[in-house]
Design a protein around this motif. Structure first.
Motif, mmCIF file in Angstrom:
data_model
loop_
_atom_site.group_PDB
_atom_site.id
_atom_site.type_symbol
_atom_site.label_atom_id
_atom_site.label_comp_id
_atom_site.label_asym_id
_atom_site.label_seq_id
_atom_site.Cartn_x
_atom_site.Cartn_y
_atom_site.Cartn_z
ATOM 1 N N GLU A 35 0.851 -1.185 0.000
ATOM 2 C CA GLU A 35 0.000 0.000 0.000
ATOM 3 C C GLU A 35 0.890 1.239 0.000
ATOM 4 O O GLU A 35 1.860 1.327 0.741
ATOM 5 C CB GLU A 35 -0.914 0.011 1.235
ATOM 6 C CG GLU A 35 -1.877 1.178 1.232
ATOM 7 C CD GLU A 35 -2.849 1.175 2.400
ATOM 8 O OE1 GLU A 35 -3.709 2.061 2.420
ATOM 9 O OE2 GLU A 35 -2.745 0.300 3.285
ATOM 10 N N GLY A 36 0.554 2.202 -0.845
ATOM 11 C CA GLY A 36 1.337 3.419 -0.950
ATOM 12 C C GLY A 36 2.319 3.415 -2.117
ATOM 13 O O GLY A 36 3.023 4.392 -2.345
ATOM 14 N N HIS A 37 2.376 2.345 -2.886
ATOM 15 C CA HIS A 37 3.251 2.233 -4.064
ATOM 16 C C HIS A 37 2.790 3.252 -5.105
ATOM 17 O O HIS A 37 1.672 3.211 -5.578
ATOM 18 C CB HIS A 37 3.161 0.804 -4.588
ATOM 19 C CG HIS A 37 3.963 0.527 -5.818
ATOM 20 N ND1 HIS A 37 4.182 -0.764 -6.238
ATOM 21 C CD2 HIS A 37 4.583 1.314 -6.732
ATOM 22 C CE1 HIS A 37 4.899 -0.754 -7.341
ATOM 23 N NE2 HIS A 37 5.146 0.509 -7.670
ATOM 24 N N ILE A 38 3.687 4.174 -5.450
ATOM 25 C CA ILE A 38 3.360 5.278 -6.350
ATOM 26 C C ILE A 38 4.253 5.238 -7.579
ATOM 27 O O ILE A 38 5.425 4.866 -7.498
ATOM 28 C CB ILE A 38 3.548 6.630 -5.616
ATOM 29 C CG1 ILE A 38 2.607 6.705 -4.407
ATOM 30 C CG2 ILE A 38 3.328 7.810 -6.564
ATOM 31 C CD1 ILE A 38 2.905 7.851 -3.465
ATOM 32 N N TYR A 75 2.904 5.207 6.567
ATOM 33 C CA TYR A 75 3.015 3.754 6.647
ATOM 34 C C TYR A 75 4.191 3.247 7.483
ATOM 35 O O TYR A 75 4.281 2.052 7.732
ATOM 36 C CB TYR A 75 3.079 3.152 5.230
ATOM 37 C CG TYR A 75 1.857 3.517 4.428
ATOM 38 C CD1 TYR A 75 0.621 2.951 4.715
ATOM 39 C CD2 TYR A 75 1.927 4.445 3.404
ATOM 40 C CE1 TYR A 75 -0.505 3.298 3.997
ATOM 41 C CE2 TYR A 75 0.801 4.797 2.673
ATOM 42 C CZ TYR A 75 -0.410 4.221 2.983
ATOM 43 O OH TYR A 75 -1.535 4.573 2.269
ATOM 44 N N HIS A 76 5.083 4.138 7.880
ATOM 45 C CA HIS A 76 6.241 3.766 8.708
ATOM 46 C C HIS A 76 6.980 2.539 8.161
ATOM 47 O O HIS A 76 7.233 1.580 8.908
ATOM 48 C CB HIS A 76 5.804 3.522 10.158
ATOM 49 C CG HIS A 76 4.955 4.628 10.700
ATOM 50 N ND1 HIS A 76 5.465 5.856 11.048
ATOM 51 C CD2 HIS A 76 3.619 4.703 10.908
ATOM 52 C CE1 HIS A 76 4.474 6.642 11.467
ATOM 53 N NE2 HIS A 76 3.347 5.966 11.393
ATOM 54 N N PRO A 77 7.335 2.572 6.868
ATOM 55 C CA PRO A 77 8.052 1.421 6.306
ATOM 56 C C PRO A 77 9.467 1.342 6.873
ATOM 57 O O PRO A 77 9.993 2.314 7.404
ATOM 58 C CB PRO A 77 8.088 1.731 4.806
ATOM 59 C CG PRO A 77 8.106 3.227 4.760
ATOM 60 C CD PRO A 77 7.222 3.663 5.903
ATOM 61 N N ASP A 78 10.077 0.180 6.722
ATOM 62 C CA ASP A 78 11.473 0.011 7.135
ATOM 63 C C ASP A 78 12.411 0.643 6.115
ATOM 64 O O ASP A 78 13.576 0.883 6.402
ATOM 65 C CB ASP A 78 11.793 -1.472 7.318
ATOM 66 C CG ASP A 78 10.964 -2.067 8.449
ATOM 67 O OD1 ASP A 78 10.899 -1.446 9.526
ATOM 68 O OD2 ASP A 78 10.362 -3.137 8.249
ATOM 69 N N GLY A 79 11.903 0.908 4.936
ATOM 70 C CA GLY A 79 12.674 1.556 3.884
ATOM 71 C C GLY A 79 11.793 1.816 2.688
ATOM 72 O O GLY A 79 10.630 1.416 2.646
ATOM 73 N N ILE A 80 12.350 2.532 1.735
ATOM 74 C CA ILE A 80 11.635 2.839 0.497
ATOM 75 C C ILE A 80 12.553 2.490 -0.662
ATOM 76 O O ILE A 80 13.739 2.846 -0.654
ATOM 77 C CB ILE A 80 11.217 4.323 0.440
ATOM 78 C CG1 ILE A 80 10.165 4.589 1.512
ATOM 79 C CG2 ILE A 80 10.705 4.698 -0.951
ATOM 80 C CD1 ILE A 80 9.666 6.007 1.576
ATOM 81 N N THR A 81 12.024 1.811 -1.648
ATOM 82 C CA THR A 81 12.765 1.526 -2.873
ATOM 83 C C THR A 81 12.263 2.483 -3.941
ATOM 84 O O THR A 81 11.059 2.588 -4.177
ATOM 85 C CB THR A 81 12.550 0.070 -3.326
ATOM 86 O OG1 THR A 81 13.150 -0.796 -2.367
ATOM 87 C CG2 THR A 81 13.191 -0.189 -4.688
ATOM 88 N N ILE A 82 13.208 3.202 -4.538
ATOM 89 C CA ILE A 82 12.905 4.102 -5.646
ATOM 90 C C ILE A 82 13.658 3.549 -6.849
ATOM 91 O O ILE A 82 14.876 3.397 -6.797
ATOM 92 C CB ILE A 82 13.326 5.546 -5.328
ATOM 93 C CG1 ILE A 82 12.526 6.062 -4.129
ATOM 94 C CG2 ILE A 82 13.144 6.433 -6.560
ATOM 95 C CD1 ILE A 82 12.930 7.432 -3.656
ATOM 96 N N ARG A 102 8.726 -0.435 1.722
ATOM 97 C CA ARG A 102 9.117 -1.837 1.917
ATOM 98 C C ARG A 102 9.347 -2.104 3.396
ATOM 99 O O ARG A 102 9.642 -1.204 4.174
ATOM 100 C CB ARG A 102 10.398 -2.138 1.129
ATOM 101 C CG ARG A 102 10.211 -1.905 -0.342
ATOM 102 C CD ARG A 102 10.814 -2.884 -1.295
ATOM 103 N NE ARG A 102 11.592 -3.972 -0.796
ATOM 104 C CZ ARG A 102 12.919 -4.060 -0.934
ATOM 105 N NH1 ARG A 102 13.621 -3.120 -1.505
ATOM 106 N NH2 ARG A 102 13.545 -5.120 -0.489
ATOM 107 N N TYR A 103 9.249 -3.366 3.753
ATOM 108 C CA TYR A 103 9.344 -3.782 5.152
ATOM 109 C C TYR A 103 10.347 -4.917 5.294
ATOM 110 O O TYR A 103 10.584 -5.682 4.347
ATOM 111 C CB TYR A 103 7.959 -4.202 5.658
ATOM 112 C CG TYR A 103 6.972 -3.067 5.514
ATOM 113 C CD1 TYR A 103 6.853 -2.098 6.506
ATOM 114 C CD2 TYR A 103 6.214 -2.927 4.347
ATOM 115 C CE1 TYR A 103 5.984 -1.024 6.352
ATOM 116 C CE2 TYR A 103 5.344 -1.857 4.191
ATOM 117 C CZ TYR A 103 5.239 -0.909 5.195
ATOM 118 O OH TYR A 103 4.386 0.160 5.032
ATOM 119 N N ASN A 104 10.926 -5.033 6.502
ATOM 120 C CA ASN A 104 11.863 -6.127 6.786
ATOM 121 C C ASN A 104 11.275 -7.450 6.335
ATOM 122 O O ASN A 104 10.085 -7.700 6.511
ATOM 123 C CB ASN A 104 12.180 -6.204 8.281
ATOM 124 C CG ASN A 104 13.314 -5.301 8.668
ATOM 125 O OD1 ASN A 104 14.221 -5.038 7.873
ATOM 126 N ND2 ASN A 104 13.281 -4.809 9.890
ATOM 127 N N GLY A 105 12.129 -8.276 5.766
ATOM 128 C CA GLY A 105 11.700 -9.589 5.319
ATOM 129 C C GLY A 105 11.229 -9.613 3.878
ATOM 130 O O GLY A 105 10.974 -10.680 3.338
#
Length: 141
Positions: A35-38, A75-82, A102-105
């Motif tokens: 969710e939140g993928h733009i 969303y407090h993700p563990d990181g963001i992939t751009i 993105r999230y851990n795992g």
């Protein structure tokens, strides 16, 4: 317009716009990894990254920074992939950049796995769109 990306970026086809300026249109991916993928697309036709003019490239980067802040706030993700895919990997045949929480795992390889794609229903896309628009507004104030 024959280009799918041009049609999406210029809203000739239905998209869930979360931010735009005169150079780019940013909208929710209809098959998000999370969710939140733009997706960020230039409004004028550009096929690959090396074809971007400086103004459009700056607009894309500014949008990616703004949207990353909004995604982190919501969303407090563990990181963001751009990322962006060029050449034969550019399925829209129009330059586009993904901003993906993105999230851990979660393996980056999973991003391209058909098994993990979640097709969002229209109601959920509208809900996500409104959350992101609100967060962007708060950041810009």
């Amino acid at each position: 317009m024959e280009c799918l990306g041009c049609n999406l970026a210029n809203k000739h086809l239905p998209v869930h716009v979360v931010f735009e300026d005169e150079h780019v249109c940013c909208f929710l991916d209809h098959e998000p990894f999370n969710e939140g993928h733009i997706m960020i697309l230039p409004k004028k036709h550009v096929y690959d990254v090396e074809e971007l003019d400086e103004t459009t490239a700056n607009s894309i980067m500014k949008a990616s920074i703004l949207l990353s802040k909004a995604i982190k706030k919501l969303y407090h993700p563990d990181g963001i992939t751009i990322c962006q895919n060029g050449g034969v990997f550019n399925e829209l045949t129009h330059y586009h950049m993904h901003v993906v929480p993105r999230y851990n795992g979660q393996s980056f390889a999973d991003f391209y796995s058909e098994d993990d794609v979640i097709i969002e229903v229209e109601t959920k896309l509208m809900e996500t769109k409104m959350k992101i628009i609100e967060a962007v507004g708060e950041i810009l104030c």
